[in-house]
Design an enzyme around this catalytic site. Structure first.
Site, PDB file in Angstrom:
ATOM      1  N   CYS A   1      17.971  26.648 110.054  1.00  0.00           N
ATOM      2  CA  CYS A   1      18.754  25.490 110.525  1.00  0.00           C
ATOM      3  C   CYS A   1      19.988  25.242 109.670  1.00  0.00           C
ATOM      4  O   CYS A   1      20.823  24.418 110.019  1.00  0.00           O
ATOM      5  CB  CYS A   1      17.877  24.246 110.569  1.00  0.00           C
ATOM      6  SG  CYS A   1      16.356  24.530 111.479  1.00  0.00           S
TER       7      CYS A   1
ATOM      8  N   HIS B   1      19.815  19.111 118.398  1.00  0.00           N
ATOM      9  CA  HIS B   1      19.757  20.076 117.285  1.00  0.00           C
ATOM     10  C   HIS B   1      19.797  21.523 117.784  1.00  0.00           C
ATOM     11  O   HIS B   1      18.790  22.219 117.758  1.00  0.00           O
ATOM     12  CB  HIS B   1      18.485  19.805 116.466  1.00  0.00           C
ATOM     13  CG  HIS B   1      18.338  20.647 115.241  1.00  0.00           C
ATOM     14  ND1 HIS B   1      19.405  21.189 114.549  1.00  0.00           N
ATOM     15  CD2 HIS B   1      17.229  21.058 114.567  1.00  0.00           C
ATOM     16  CE1 HIS B   1      18.951  21.882 113.522  1.00  0.00           C
ATOM     17  NE2 HIS B   1      17.644  21.830 113.514  1.00  0.00           N
TER      18      HIS B   1
END
Lengths: 98, 380
Positions: B83, B329
């Site tokens: 991420c 996200h």
């Protein structure tokens, strides 16, 4: 999807954990699982301390009420995830409360 | 250091079934190039951030794929750190500019996640964890749930503290048309939503998202408009991929190390930060970020957020984009979106969610359960 060579390599270490006792540090109940674990939900996973080493491990044969900090646990051998019909069945370590 | 952000571009975040990975990447990239007022041939290199497309769509080699789709033949790179891929790509791009290898570069973060089912994407994301964690049947919600439980046991953090993060970030997203969830929620709704792994409910977790974000960075400080914005600090720190192997479950050590380095590089202190975008992949992560970045004392992150200090209108707004929780996200696009949000706030381009008097911002991007952390400082 685990490869036979990988399972053969990893299995050599398994016996050293058998029967070891340790304590539970923290745990959670998983309701949304990765591929191969969907059939087990809900299941418990925690971080346990074995011989001073912390490790992530699935907790089996447990009632949610038994799960509290410093709960004593023992290592057991169990099937890991669900193998597809053509896959090698993988075994690994989990813990149960004692 | 002083690297100019010449242009930015960002797609809608959400379930974008009509858009392919290439559509998303080129939409964001072309918007950023237009915004920069450079001609496309002035781009010397392209950095592409992506985590999981190779795994779920069997398409790798994204550096050349996206560069050639833009009609470019320049140097291209694909960067991956779970991420934190987006933040890391910006860091590497800055290094290449400071080294003088390139003058103008495009950094694009893109992720196409909603084409596959929930178990498949949960497994793909666990590529950012350790082998022991995968064999234990852990998931990313599970890993952060373990951190949340440890924090609750030690500091008395409650589910209401967690919900406060979600409620605030949804409020911010309600003013962001690019957000996946542009609506407000109540504390009651957050607390009573279905449990995904104890102590988290659905509203403690960031969603699965398609989207792309891009920036044009330049070492040429003479170009650009009068409303310039610069990256003045960029730092990365690493920790063990396996959460259990760390000394403490109560902090992300890499957050502390990366932020100290980035602040020092920029020559500013944490009290000089006017605004921050932090990595709230799960609500507990924003609480940890407040503490580990040094905005409040260890253990007080929950109260700090609940008091409203970090809500728009408060002293130091955090995640005005809506954060990962409510803006969405798209894993490798997140680090770029954070930098774009701060650049927009500094340039006064944040529309309805514009904060006042913003000169210095911090972007905090985390990979995995904290094994990679990238911190950027952005200033007017």
């Amino acid at each position: 999807m685990t490869k036979p060579a990988e399972i053969w390599r990893e299995h050599k270490k398994l016996h050293s954990y058998l029967g070891k006792q340790g304590k539970l540090l923290v745990w959670t109940k998983i309701l949304v699982a990765p591929v191969g674990f969907e059939h087990q939900t809900p299941y418990f996973v925690g971080i346990v301390i074995l011989d001073g080493e912390r490790m992530p491990v699935q907790i089996v044969d447990a009632d949610e009420k038994q799960l509290k900090p410093n709960q004593k646990v023992e290592v057991v051998i169990r099937k890991i995830g669900k193998a597809k019909s053509e896959d090698v069945i993988e075994y690994g370590i989990k813990v149960k409360p004692i | 250091m002083r690297i100019q952000i010449l242009g930015t571009g960002i797609t809608k975040f959400g379930e974008l079934w009509s858009k392919s990975l290439l559509d998303l990447a080129t939409d964001a990239a072309l918007e950023a190039i237009n915004d920069s007022r450079l001609s496309i041939n002035q781009i010397d290199a392209v950095f592409v951030a992506n985590m999981i497309y190779g795994k779920i769509a069997n398409q790798d080699h994204l550096g050349a794929l996206i560069t050639s789709a833009l009609g470019l033949k320049c140097a291209s790179f694909r960067v991956e750190a779970a991420c934190a891929s987006g933040g890391l790509a910006v860091h590497l791009a800055c290094q290449s500019l400071m080294a003088g290898t390139y003058k103008n570069v495009l950094v694009v973060g893109v992720e196409k996640m909603t084409d596959v089912g929930i178990s498949e994407i949960t497994s793909a994301l666990m590529g950012a964890g350790s082998d022991m964690e995968r064999k234990a049947g852990l998931t990313f919600p599970g890993l952060y749930a373990l951190m949340a439980k440890a924090h609750m046991a030690k500091y008395g953090t409650t589910k209401k503290h967690l919900a406060a993060v979600s409620v605030k970030n949804h409020y911010h997203a309600s003013m962001n048309e690019k957000a996946q969830f542009p609506f407000e929620i109540t504390e009651e709704k957050a607390l009573n939503s279905p449990e995904i792994c104890s102590p988290f409910t659905l509203f403690d977790a960031s969603p699965i998202t398609d989207g792309a974000a891009a920036v044009i960075l330049s070492s040429d400080l003479t170009s650009g408009s009068t409303n310039n914005v610069y990256i003045t600090g960029s730092a990365v720190a690493s920790d063990t991929v396996d959460l259990a192997a760390r000394d403490s479950l109560l902090e992300l050590r890499a957050t502390k190390e990366a932020s100290v380095k980035a602040l020092k590089q920029a020559g500013v202190e944490i009290k000089d930060i006017d605004i921050a975008e932090v990595h709230d992949c799960f609500t507990i992560a924003e609480i940890l970020a407040m503490e580990d970045l040094g905005f409040c004392k260890k253990g007080e992150g929950g109260d700090f957020i609940k008091k409203g200090i970090t809500r728009l209108g408060g002293k130091m707004p955090v995640n005005t984009s809506g954060g990962l929780k409510a803006c969405g996200h798209p894993v490798a696009a997140t680090g770029l979106k954070q930098i774009i949000e701060i650049a927009d706030q500094i340039r006064g381009r944040a529309g309805k969610r514009q904060a006042e008097g913003i000169n210095c911002g911090l972007a905090h991007n985390v990979g995995g359960s904290g094994a990679t952390v990238v911190v950027h400082i952005i200033q007017s």
